[in-house]
Every structure is written in C-alpha cells, then in structure tokens.
Scaffold this motif. Structure first.
Motif, PDB file in Angstrom:
ATOM      1  N   PHE A  14       0.813  -1.220   0.000  1.00 51.84           N
ATOM      2  CA  PHE A  14       0.000   0.000   0.000  1.00 51.84           C
ATOM      3  C   PHE A  14       0.848   1.272   0.000  1.00 51.84           C
ATOM      4  CE2 PHE A  14      -2.376  -3.440   2.046  1.00 51.84           C
ATOM      5  CZ  PHE A  14      -3.451  -3.526   1.171  1.00 51.84           C
ATOM      6  N   THR A  15       2.131   1.135  -0.285  1.00 54.02           N
ATOM      7  CA  THR A  15       3.015   2.294  -0.385  1.00 54.02           C
ATOM      8  C   THR A  15       3.215   2.634  -1.855  1.00 54.02           C
ATOM      9  OG1 THR A  15       4.175   1.693   1.653  1.00 54.02           O
ATOM     10  CG2 THR A  15       5.277   3.239   0.174  1.00 54.02           C
ATOM     11  N   ARG A  16       2.802   3.826  -2.233  1.00 56.59           N
ATOM     12  CA  ARG A  16       2.792   4.220  -3.640  1.00 56.59           C
ATOM     13  C   ARG A  16       4.179   4.634  -4.109  1.00 56.59           C
ATOM     14  NH1 ARG A  16      -2.268   3.856  -4.792  1.00 56.59           N
ATOM     15  NH2 ARG A  16      -2.073   4.780  -6.850  1.00 56.59           N
ATOM     16  N   ALA A  17       4.285   4.844  -5.406  1.00 56.64           N
ATOM     17  CA  ALA A  17       5.583   5.178  -6.006  1.00 56.64           C
ATOM     18  C   ALA A  17       6.168   6.457  -5.421  1.00 56.64           C
ATOM     19  CB  ALA A  17       5.442   5.297  -7.526  1.00 56.64           C
ATOM     20  N   ASP A  18       5.305   7.379  -4.978  1.00 54.14           N
ATOM     21  CA  ASP A  18       5.804   8.639  -4.413  1.00 54.14           C
ATOM     22  C   ASP A  18       6.157   8.510  -2.926  1.00 54.14           C
ATOM     23  OD1 ASP A  18       3.349   8.507  -3.152  1.00 54.14           O
ATOM     24  OD2 ASP A  18       2.527  10.314  -4.070  1.00 54.14           O
ATOM     25  N   GLY A  19       6.051   7.291  -2.383  1.00 56.99           N
ATOM     26  CA  GLY A  19       6.418   7.051  -0.993  1.00 56.99           C
ATOM     27  C   GLY A  19       5.280   7.184   0.003  1.00 56.99           C
ATOM     28  N   SER A  20       4.109   7.621  -0.442  1.00 55.15           N
ATOM     29  CA  SER A  20       2.979   7.801   0.463  1.00 55.15           C
ATOM     30  C   SER A  20       2.268   6.464   0.705  1.00 55.15           C
ATOM     31  CB  SER A  20       1.984   8.811  -0.109  1.00 55.15           C
ATOM     32  OG  SER A  20       1.429   8.337  -1.326  1.00 55.15           O
ATOM     33  N   TYR A  21       1.702   6.335   1.891  1.00 55.02           N
ATOM     34  CA  TYR A  21       0.925   5.142   2.247  1.00 55.02           C
ATOM     35  C   TYR A  21      -0.551   5.463   2.069  1.00 55.02           C
ATOM     36  CZ  TYR A  21      -0.703   1.037   4.827  1.00 55.02           C
ATOM     37  OH  TYR A  21      -1.312  -0.142   5.187  1.00 55.02           O
ATOM     38  N   LEU A  22      -1.264   4.611   1.344  1.00 58.88           N
ATOM     39  CA  LEU A  22      -2.689   4.868   1.125  1.00 58.88           C
ATOM     40  C   LEU A  22      -3.420   3.541   0.984  1.00 58.88           C
ATOM     41  CD1 LEU A  22      -4.786   7.087   0.824  1.00 58.88           C
ATOM     42  CD2 LEU A  22      -4.395   7.057  -1.642  1.00 58.88           C
ATOM     43  N   PHE A  23      -4.385   3.333   1.855  1.00 63.18           N
ATOM     44  CA  PHE A  23      -5.191   2.111   1.869  1.00 63.18           C
ATOM     45  C   PHE A  23      -6.668   2.480   1.825  1.00 63.18           C
ATOM     46  CE2 PHE A  23      -8.078  -0.382   4.452  1.00 63.18           C
ATOM     47  CZ  PHE A  23      -7.934  -1.657   3.948  1.00 63.18           C
ATOM     48  N   ALA A  24      -7.451   1.692   1.097  1.00 59.41           N
ATOM     49  CA  ALA A  24      -8.909   1.838   1.145  1.00 59.41           C
ATOM     50  C   ALA A  24      -9.540   0.510   0.767  1.00 59.41           C
ATOM     51  CB  ALA A  24      -9.388   2.939   0.200  1.00 59.41           C
ATOM     52  N   ARG A  25     -10.695   0.253   1.388  1.00 56.38           N
ATOM     53  CA  ARG A  25     -11.502  -0.905   0.995  1.00 56.38           C
ATOM     54  C   ARG A  25     -12.897  -0.390   0.636  1.00 56.38           C
ATOM     55  NH1 ARG A  25     -12.237  -3.232   7.171  1.00 56.38           N
ATOM     56  NH2 ARG A  25     -14.211  -2.176   7.639  1.00 56.38           N
ATOM     57  N   TRP A  26     -13.726  -1.247   0.087  1.00 58.34           N
ATOM     58  CA  TRP A  26     -15.070  -0.842  -0.290  1.00 58.34           C
ATOM     59  C   TRP A  26     -15.890  -0.521   0.959  1.00 58.34           C
ATOM     60  CZ3 TRP A  26     -17.460  -0.307  -5.108  1.00 58.34           C
ATOM     61  CH2 TRP A  26     -16.654  -0.608  -6.214  1.00 58.34           C
ATOM     62  N   GLY A  27     -16.603   0.600   0.894  1.00 57.47           N
ATOM     63  CA  GLY A  27     -17.453   1.005   1.999  1.00 57.47           C
ATOM     64  C   GLY A  27     -18.916   0.723   1.756  1.00 57.47           C
ATOM     65  N   ARG A  28     -19.232   0.036   0.673  1.00 58.35           N
ATOM     66  CA  ARG A  28     -20.615  -0.285   0.320  1.00 58.35           C
ATOM     67  C   ARG A  28     -20.626  -1.585  -0.486  1.00 58.35           C
ATOM     68  NH1 ARG A  28     -22.402   4.657  -3.250  1.00 58.35           N
ATOM     69  NH2 ARG A  28     -21.370   5.781  -1.543  1.00 58.35           N
ATOM     70  N   PRO A  29     -21.779  -2.243  -0.622  1.00 54.63           N
ATOM     71  CA  PRO A  29     -21.841  -3.458  -1.431  1.00 54.63           C
ATOM     72  C   PRO A  29     -21.439  -3.182  -2.883  1.00 54.63           C
ATOM     73  CG  PRO A  29     -23.783  -3.290  -0.050  1.00 54.63           C
ATOM     74  CD  PRO A  29     -23.048  -1.980   0.087  1.00 54.63           C
ATOM     75  N   ILE A  30     -20.883  -4.177  -3.532  1.00 57.09           N
ATOM     76  CA  ILE A  30     -20.418  -4.043  -4.913  1.00 57.09           C
ATOM     77  C   ILE A  30     -21.547  -4.439  -5.863  1.00 57.09           C
ATOM     78  CG2 ILE A  30     -18.802  -4.918  -6.633  1.00 57.09           C
ATOM     79  CD1 ILE A  30     -16.781  -5.308  -4.373  1.00 57.09           C
ATOM     80  N   ALA A  31     -21.902  -3.519  -6.758  1.00 56.47           N
ATOM     81  CA  ALA A  31     -22.950  -3.751  -7.753  1.00 56.47           C
ATOM     82  C   ALA A  31     -22.303  -3.682  -9.142  1.00 56.47           C
ATOM     83  CB  ALA A  31     -24.051  -2.707  -7.619  1.00 56.47           C
ATOM     84  N   PRO A  32     -21.973  -4.838  -9.723  1.00 55.56           N
ATOM     85  CA  PRO A  32     -21.171  -4.836 -10.947  1.00 55.56           C
ATOM     86  C   PRO A  32     -21.982  -4.789 -12.236  1.00 55.56           C
ATOM     87  CG  PRO A  32     -21.408  -7.080 -10.157  1.00 55.56           C
ATOM     88  CD  PRO A  32     -22.168  -6.199  -9.192  1.00 55.56           C
TER      89      PRO A  32
END
Length: 212
Positions: A14-32
């Motif tokens: 979860f560490t991006r190319a610019d060195g920042s840490y960023l994590f997220a998961r879905w906050g709602r049901p997935i409707a594909p």
C-alpha cells in the motif's frame, strides 16, 4: 515458499511510487456491470466477484442506490472506444486525457477509483484492452485478476512484475495465499475503511497473524 505477510511486506502493498501510504476498501456493497463481452464472460466476472467478496466477508448487490452500478468493467479492443462511448465522459470527466495517457503507454489495463467522504471505495471503473497478451489469457484468469486488484486500493506498484494470482495444474489461476490473507484481514470489521498512516500496515499484519 511460505507467504510473506510481515509488516514490511504488507506496508509495500500500500506504499505508492511517491512514498505515500494509502489504503482503502469498499465502503458499500459491490454492484457490478460489464460492457463489451458476451453473457458467458459476464457470468465468469460475477463469479469472480462473488468468490472474492466471500473471502473478504463483503457484500454484492444488484444495484447501488447512488450510482446504479458502482463496479463497471469495460472490455475493448482499442482505447479510443472509451472516448466514443456515449456519456462516459460525464461519469469520468478526465476521460480524454486518461485515454491519451493509456495510448502513449500502450497499456492493456487500468483501474480508476472513486471514494466516499470516509475515504472508502464507492466506485471502480476497470478498463481491459484485449491486446495480443490479454487475448491469450483465459477469461477466468483475467476476471479474477481484475477483481482482486479492485477489492482494495493497492499500491500502484504492488503487483508490478508479480501477479496476485498463481497457476495450478491445468493453467487454473488461484489467488496467492498471502494476497488472500491481506484481503481477509483488511475487511475485518475492527479495521478502518481507509488509512494513510503506515502504522495501519502493522495492525493489518497483526490481524493476519491472529487469523492464521
């Protein structure tokens, strides 16, 4: 080889190319919803989403109250097809410049996320260009790979040169155990839907340890 789910390994995911840490998961049901493929491939895609959601303990839905569909997968032959898709630029205002970047990079896949006020994922647009490389990959593998890479906001470098999938006998693709462990732990109710502090990775690794 034992799966590496150490805090250091999880941090890298979860560490991006610019060195920042960023994590997220879905906050709602997935409707594909899927575009550009036959019904058989749509069924394969939904099966992959169901499998990954079951692993995560997350829900699917027929529709999203705000967006209708919040997980849109586009299969195409050329990137220009996105520009020619009616009203897509209303959903994705940056579509024109994005398509030019994808053409210049000769990319064959891209994922674009939208987030809710809490930082959780509220929508994901997946674009798959069926070039010569992609056309040689079974539909089951493509669908599972895209779903896995969309179930969390991974680093832009998380899977460079290393797929989250592994091949078993008969070229059947399965999710690597360490990636599966991270997904399962990331959706633990005690974990936040989003995080930007690297200490989150330590908590995540600890949840994996408790579950193993």
């Amino acid at each position: 080889m034992m799966p590496d789910t150490s805090p250091e390994a999880v941090t890298k995911l979860f560490t991006r190319a610019d060195g920042s840490y960023l994590f997220a998961r879905w906050g709602r049901p997935i409707a594909p919803v899927a575009f550009g493929v036959e019904d058989s491939t749509v069924s394969i895609l939904k099966g992959a989403i169901e499998a990954v959601c079951q692993l995560a303990g997350h829900e699917m839905a027929e529709t999203d109250a705000e967006l209708g569909s919040n997980f849109m997968v586009f299969f195409l032959r050329e990137w220009q097809e996105l520009v020619d898709t009616p009203n897509l630029d209303r959903l994705i205002p940056e579509l024109g410049p994005l398509v030019e970047r994808l053409k210049a990079a000769d990319a064959n896949q891209y994922r674009l996320f939208r987030f809710d006020p809490e930082g959780g994922i509220k929508a994901c647009f997946v674009f798959v260009r069926m070039d010569a490389v992609m056309s040689d990959i079974p539909a089951e593998t493509i669908c599972l790979g895209q779903v896995v890479q969309s179930i969390l906001l991974w680093s832009d470098e998380a899977f460079l040169g290393a797929s989250p999938l592994a091949l078993t006998g008969g070229d059947v693709a399965i999710l690597k155990p360490d990636v599966a462990a991270v997904i399962r732990a990331a959706y633990d109710p005690v974990m936040p839907v989003a995080a930007s502090d690297p200490s989150h990775a330590i908590r995540l690794a600890a949840r994996i340890g408790l579950a193993s």
